[in-house]
Structure formats: structure tokens, C-alpha cells
Enzyme design. Structure first.
Site, short mmCIF file in Angstrom:
data_model
loop_
_atom_site.label_atom_id
_atom_site.label_comp_id
_atom_site.label_asym_id
_atom_site.label_seq_id
_atom_site.Cartn_x
_atom_site.Cartn_y
_atom_site.Cartn_z
N THR A 374 0.80 -1.23 0.00
CA THR A 374 0.00 0.00 0.00
C THR A 374 0.84 1.28 0.00
O THR A 374 2.05 1.26 0.29
CB THR A 374 -0.98 -0.03 1.20
OG1 THR A 374 -1.70 -1.27 1.17
CG2 THR A 374 -1.98 1.09 1.20
N GLU A 394 -2.47 -4.48 -2.34
CA GLU A 394 -2.38 -5.36 -1.17
C GLU A 394 -0.92 -5.72 -0.89
O GLU A 394 -0.16 -4.87 -0.57
CB GLU A 394 -3.28 -6.58 -1.33
CG GLU A 394 -3.78 -7.33 -0.10
CD GLU A 394 -3.05 -7.27 1.22
OE1 GLU A 394 -3.00 -6.19 1.84
OE2 GLU A 394 -2.58 -8.32 1.67
N GLU A 411 -6.13 -8.35 -3.54
CA GLU A 411 -6.96 -7.77 -2.47
C GLU A 411 -7.94 -8.76 -1.86
O GLU A 411 -8.35 -8.61 -0.71
CB GLU A 411 -7.71 -6.55 -2.99
CG GLU A 411 -7.79 -5.41 -2.01
CD GLU A 411 -6.43 -4.81 -1.72
OE1 GLU A 411 -6.07 -4.75 -0.53
OE2 GLU A 411 -5.72 -4.41 -2.66
N ASP A 414 -7.74 -10.08 1.60
CA ASP A 414 -8.15 -9.26 2.76
C ASP A 414 -9.51 -9.70 3.32
O ASP A 414 -9.91 -9.22 4.39
CB ASP A 414 -8.23 -7.77 2.38
CG ASP A 414 -6.87 -7.08 2.42
OD1 ASP A 414 -5.87 -7.75 2.71
OD2 ASP A 414 -6.82 -5.86 2.17
N SER A 438 -10.86 -3.39 4.52
CA SER A 438 -9.56 -2.72 4.41
C SER A 438 -9.19 -2.07 5.74
O SER A 438 -10.05 -1.84 6.59
CB SER A 438 -9.64 -1.66 3.32
OG SER A 438 -8.50 -0.84 3.32
N SER A 439 -7.91 -1.75 5.88
CA SER A 439 -7.45 -0.97 7.03
C SER A 439 -7.06 0.44 6.62
O SER A 439 -6.59 1.22 7.46
CB SER A 439 -6.22 -1.64 7.66
OG SER A 439 -6.54 -2.94 8.06
N GLY A 460 0.83 -0.30 5.04
CA GLY A 460 1.32 -1.29 5.99
C GLY A 460 0.26 -2.21 6.55
O GLY A 460 0.31 -2.54 7.76
N GLY A 461 -0.69 -2.63 5.71
CA GLY A 461 -1.69 -3.62 6.15
C GLY A 461 -2.43 -3.12 7.38
O GLY A 461 -2.74 -1.94 7.51
N1 GLY Z 1 -4.71 -4.24 1.66
C1 GLY Z 1 -4.47 -3.18 2.51
C2 GLY Z 1 -5.71 -2.60 3.04
O1 GLY Z 1 -6.69 -2.58 2.34
O2 GLY Z 1 -5.76 -2.17 4.14
#
Ligand code: GLY
Length: 554
Positions: A374, A394, A411, A414, A438-439, A460-461
Site C-alpha cells: 500500500t 495489497e 486484495e 483481505d 480494508s485498514s 502497511g496492512g
Molecule cells: N490491503 C491493505 C488494506 O486494504 O488495508
């Protein structure tokens, strides 16, 4: 006399020249592109779109037009905040068992990611078209110029990109098209070498000329169908109909108050704003300003609020077009006060269960996997409009698949892979047409007069949420300037306990933080934030010193 007046007016000319604006991104080439567009009279939205396209070329491991994103926008004229959801969408073929083995157990993460199975229908070009229609000033085609130039003329591989190419090359035996772009002379490209991407330049020219239909139909749609369907790993069915019907969506911003401030961000299918705002809400009753950044008690409180908020995330958040998500209940001040009341100032809770917010449906907690990829970028134009945009494929190089020179996302991993547990449905289970949770947490902060004063987002996830929460506390409570707030240590949690960013003042507090009765672990997870803040009547940008990012103001 006339000459004297002319000379005097020229002397004062710089003061009369309107500010072009401020940009910040994870790559100097993208930052340059954003500034180029602002200089040409573009809006914040225009600049952010040009940055998204350049990042597709130069930071392909993190984001791009083969992925999706979320844009939060402040309109200086109307004073309205709005968000656009360009999240990837599961194709019609995706069922709740997408990531389960035939015996019903979840696949191993690294087996599920590479290839077609993890690819969602990309959303960034549709997001861009929707945002440009609302807030764009320059012609659509102009926004593509910097990215076409970089893809055609070539760009230098950065140390970060070289490192990811090397790591991911381990699976590229099965992805020859990807290897063809990022290898030379039978080895991974090294830092300082040049990459040209003529296939991507050609597609970008076509989308510049013909608009989003050049992406969502015809040859490009077929390229996505073929890449996913003919993949050596995990071939899957994405149809041209799946791609043609993709829509970016207008979503109401999720907003809350924190002390004297109002904060707005992205709601479902992102968990970003809801979880960041829960964390802030839970520490609000403590005098974080008086405690300050150097007191372990500050970090203890943040750690406790973090783990309680993430517990709610894993239980309740998902795509609200498919499942009922109690966002209002999760942000209800009385509910947050009840969650905060659990936090002890002297002792770690040790166990962090989800709560029972008003309006909560029957749900079961189930943890989703998410890896660090990301990118986030920010543009503020001379008029004061703000575009704050997080974009992703992702994980590193997404699914590893390439269509027309760009990386296709992974993605769909996720989603939470287990669709139901103990007879209750998991909110973030896979469903056809659904968007994975998502985050991503693009955020805008307003002062007590309703003026925007700060914007931030991260890569960063799942750590994105915490990086953003930490930066907000650092700026709003501890009074750190934007660059220092971004650089402040990161904190997270994992199987081993509370994670403290290694080699930072936070890591030096390991003893006192363990003293609250928890395990603490030194953590090498790196952050990647981009932000901007209003200082006086000017905006200044900041890029994370842990990254290759830059910021610029003119
Ligand atoms: N794949 C990262 C997010 O959507 O948070």
C-alpha cells in the site's frame, strides 16, 4: 516615477503569487508529478490522480491501477468532506469457500496469494474518473502525462523496489511476464538500474484518450480476464461482465470529535476511520498532553485502546453493502466510554474481547490476514482543497500477475477466509460482488472553527490504523510538528505480545511497559506515512523518514 512604481510592484510580486499547494507521497517521482499538476493549475484531486498514476509505474510493488483505493476529499469552496470508494470487488465466481481447501480448512496464506484466485476487479481508474468529474480542473488526459513519460523514458530502481523485486523473484518462475519487466540479464534488476514499461505507457495513453472505458472494457478487460484465467498458479474466473460493471462509490465520510477537533475518514468497506476513531475515543478521557510522548503510561493507554478497538474490528467490520455494520454504535460516545472504562492505568488487561455496541448484529470474531503493502499520498491545492488518498495492490506485487504492464492486486485475501464459526456468519466473509475489508485510513482533521488543519494516511496492512492513530495523538495531543509526528515510534501487537518499534525511544521503554504485566517485543516493522499540516496560513507536507517518500510545497 512609472519605472519606480513598476520596480516596487515587481519587488512585491512574490507576495502576490498564490501558493500552488503542498504534496507528499512515498516516491519523489510521484511528488514531482503532483507538484507539476498543481503548477499547471490543477486541483488537489488532479494532483492526487497524477500521483496515483506515477506510483503505478515507479512503486508497482505497493499500488496501482491494477488495485484499488479510498479518497477522502475536502472542498475548500463548499467546506464539504466527501469520500470515494474505489475498493476492488470480488468477481461473481467468488464464493465463501474461495480460500478453503477441499477439507474445509483455510489455505496457507502464501499459497493463496499468487495467481488469479486473489485478484479483485480493480477500482482506481473508476475512482479517478468519479473524483475528476466532481473536483477536477485540468483535462483528464493531462493527468496522465507524468506517468506516461516515466513509463516510456524509464525510471531508476530505488533500493526499496530492488529489495522487493529480489524477494518476490522466488515465485516469478511462474510469472514470466512480471519477471520480463523487473529482471535483466537473467537476474533481478538492482538499485540504480532503469526500468521501462512501454506496455503500461501504451495503456495509459489509451485511457488518457478514451477515458475509463478503455480500462473496463475491450482489450484491457480481456487482458485481466486472461491473466487471472490462464495463471499458472490459482487460475480463476473473472469475466468481462465483472469488469464492465465495476463502480466506484460515493460514501458518506465517517466523522467523530476528539477533544476540540473533528476528524473525518473512510467508512466501510474500510475499517480505517472506525477503528482509528475508537482508539482516540478510548484515550480521550486521559490527559495525554500532560503525560506526553516520553511517559510509558501514554503508550500503555494507547496499547490498551488499540487492542480493544481491533477486537471490535475483527468482529463487526465488513462491506456494509452486504452485511450490517454498526458504525454508529461502534463510535457512540457512551459505548466508547464503557470500553475505555475497562482500561486500567496501572495494569494491562491481557485479554481483549470485542464489545457489544448499540445495534450490533449477531457476529463471530474471526481474524483476517493482511500483509504490508500500500501507499498513501496527499495533495492540498492553493485554494485549500485537500485530496488524501490511500491506494494499494495489497501485498508486495499483489497477485504477481501483470496485465498491460501493471500489477494485478491480491486484495481478495483481505477477506476473512472462514465464512462462519460456531453457527454465526463472519462479517468479512467472501461473497460475490463484495469488497474485502480494508485498514486504509485516509483522514482529515478540522479545528474548532471547522477549518482543516491536518491530513494523514499510511501504508502497511493492519498496522495502517495504528500508524495513523499514533500520528494523530502525536500531533494533536503531544503537539509535535507534522514531520516529527510522522516519525514518532510505531506500536502494534501480535502473537508475541506488544510490539515496540526497535531502535526508538519507545523501544527504550520496554521495561516499564512490560511492568504493566504484558510481554513486549522489539519490532522491525517499518512504517510509511504521508501527511500535511497547516502551519499558520500555509500547509507543509511530511513524508515518513523510514521511507523513500518526499513532500513539497510551492
Ligand atoms: N490491503 C491493505 C488494506 O486494504 O488495508
Amino acid at each position: 516615477m512609472i519605472r519606480f512604481l513598476l520596480t516596487m510592484s515587481l519587488c512585491f510580486l512574490p507576495a502576490l503569487v498564490a501558493a500552488k499547494g503542498t504534496v507528499s507521497s512515498a516516491d519523489p517521482r510521484a511528488t514531482d508529478a503532483g507538484m507539476e499538476i498543481l503548477r499547471a493549475g490543477g486541483s488537489a484531486t488532479d494532483a492526487s490522480m497524477a500521483m496515483m498514476l506515477v506510483l503505478t509505474v515507479v512503486e508497482p510493488q505497493s499500488s496501482g491501477i491494477g488495485g484499488g483505493g479510498f479518497l477522502v476529499h475536502h472542498d475548500a469552496k463548499t467546506k464539504m468532506v466527501a469520500t470515494v470508494d474505489g475498493r476492488e470487488t470480488a468477481p461473481a465466481s467468488a464464493t465463501p469457500t474461495l480460500f478453503l481447501n477441499p477439507d474445509g480448512t483455510p489455505m496457507r496464506f502464501r499459497e493463496a496469494v499468487p495467481g488469479g484466485r486473489s485478484v479483485g476487479v480493480p477500482g482506481n481508474i473508476a475512482l479517478m474518473a468519479k473524483a475528476h468529474k466532481k473536483w477536477g480542473k485540468l483535462k483528464w488526459a493531462k493527468l496522465f502525462d507524468p506517468a506516461i513519460r516515466v513509463a516510456e523514458n524509464g525510471y531508476e530502481v530505488t533500493p526499496r523496489l530492488a529489495g522487493v523485486i529480489k524477494t518476490m523473484s522466488a515465485v516469478w518462475g511462474d510469472f514470466p511476464e512480471t519477471r520480463a519487466i523487473y529482471w535483466q540479464d537473467g537476474r533481478p534488476k538492482a538499485a540504480g538500474e532503469t526500468i521501462r514499461n512501454p506496455a503500461l505507457a501504451k495503456l495509459l495513453r489509451d485511457v488518457a484518450k478514451r477515458g475509463p472505458k478503455a480500462f473496463y472494457s475491450g482489450q484491457n478487460a480481456q487482458a485481466i480476464v486472461d491473466a487471472a484465467g490462464q495463471s499458472k498458479r490459482n487460475p480463476t474466473v473473472i469475466t468481462k461482465a465483472d469488469i464492465a460493471k465495476y463502480q466506484a462509490k460515493d460514501r458518506a465520510a465517517v466523522c467523530t470529535t476528539y477533544r476540540v477537533y473533528k476528524l473525518c475518514g473512510m467508512g466501510p468497506p474500510s475499517s480505517g476511520a472506525t477503528t482509528v476513531f475508537q482508539i482516540l475515543g478510548m484515550v480521550e478521557r486521559f490527559d495525554m498532553k500532560a503525560l506526553g510522548k516520553d511517559d510509558p503510561r501514554s503508550w500503555h493507554l494507547i496499547a490498551e485502546a488499540m487492542q480493544l478497538a481491533y477486537a471490535d474490528r475483527e468482529k463487526y467490520l465488513g462491506d456494509a453493502d452486504f452485511v450490517s455494520v454498526p458504525v454508529a454504535g461502534l463510535l457512540d460516545k457512551a459505548y466508547i466510554a464503557s470500553r475505555s472504562a475497562i482500561i486500567s492505568e496501572t495494569k494491562a488487561l491481557g485479554a481483549y474481547a470485542a464489545g457489544n455496541p448499540p445495534g450490533a448484529p449477531q457476529r463471530i470474531s474471526a481474524v483476517s490476514g493482511e500483509v504490508s503493502g500500500t501507499t498513501h499520498f496527499v495533495a492540498v491545492d492553493g485554494a485549500g482543497s485537500i485530496a488524501t488518498y490511500t491506494s494499494t495492490v495489497e501485498g508486495p506485487f499483489g497477485s504477481q500477475l501483470v496485465a498491460n504492464g501493471y500489477i494485478l492486486n491480491n486484495e481478495l485475501t483481505d477477506f476473512t477466509w472462514v465464512p462462519e464459526k460456531q453457527g454465526a456468519l463472519v462479517a468479512n466473509r467472501v461473497q460475490p460482488g463484495k469488497r474485502p475489508l480494508s485498514s486504509m485510513s485516509p483522514t482529515i482533521v478540522y479545528n474548532d472553527k471547522g477549518e482543516p488543519i491536518f491530513t494523514v494516511g499510511a501504508a502497511g496492512g493492519k498496522t495502517i490504523i495504528m500508524q495513523v492513530a499514533k500520528t494523530l495523538i502525536a500531533h494533536l495531543d503531544w503537539g509535535l510538528p507534522v514531520d516529527q509526528a510522522v516519525a514518532a515510534p510505531n506500536i502494534y501487537f501480535g502473537g508475541d505480545g506488544l510490539l515496540l518499534e526497535a531502535n526508538t525511544p519507545l523501544a527504550a521503554m520496554a521495561g516499564p511497559l512490560a511492568g504493566f504485566g504484558r510481554t513486549v517485543v522489539q519490532w522491525n516493522g517499518s512504517g510509511k506515512l504521508n501527511a500535511a499540516a497547516k502551519v499558520g496560513d500555509k500547509w507543509v507536507g511530511a513524508a515518513d523518514p523510514r521511507s523513500e517518500g518526499t513532500a513539497a510545497t510551492e
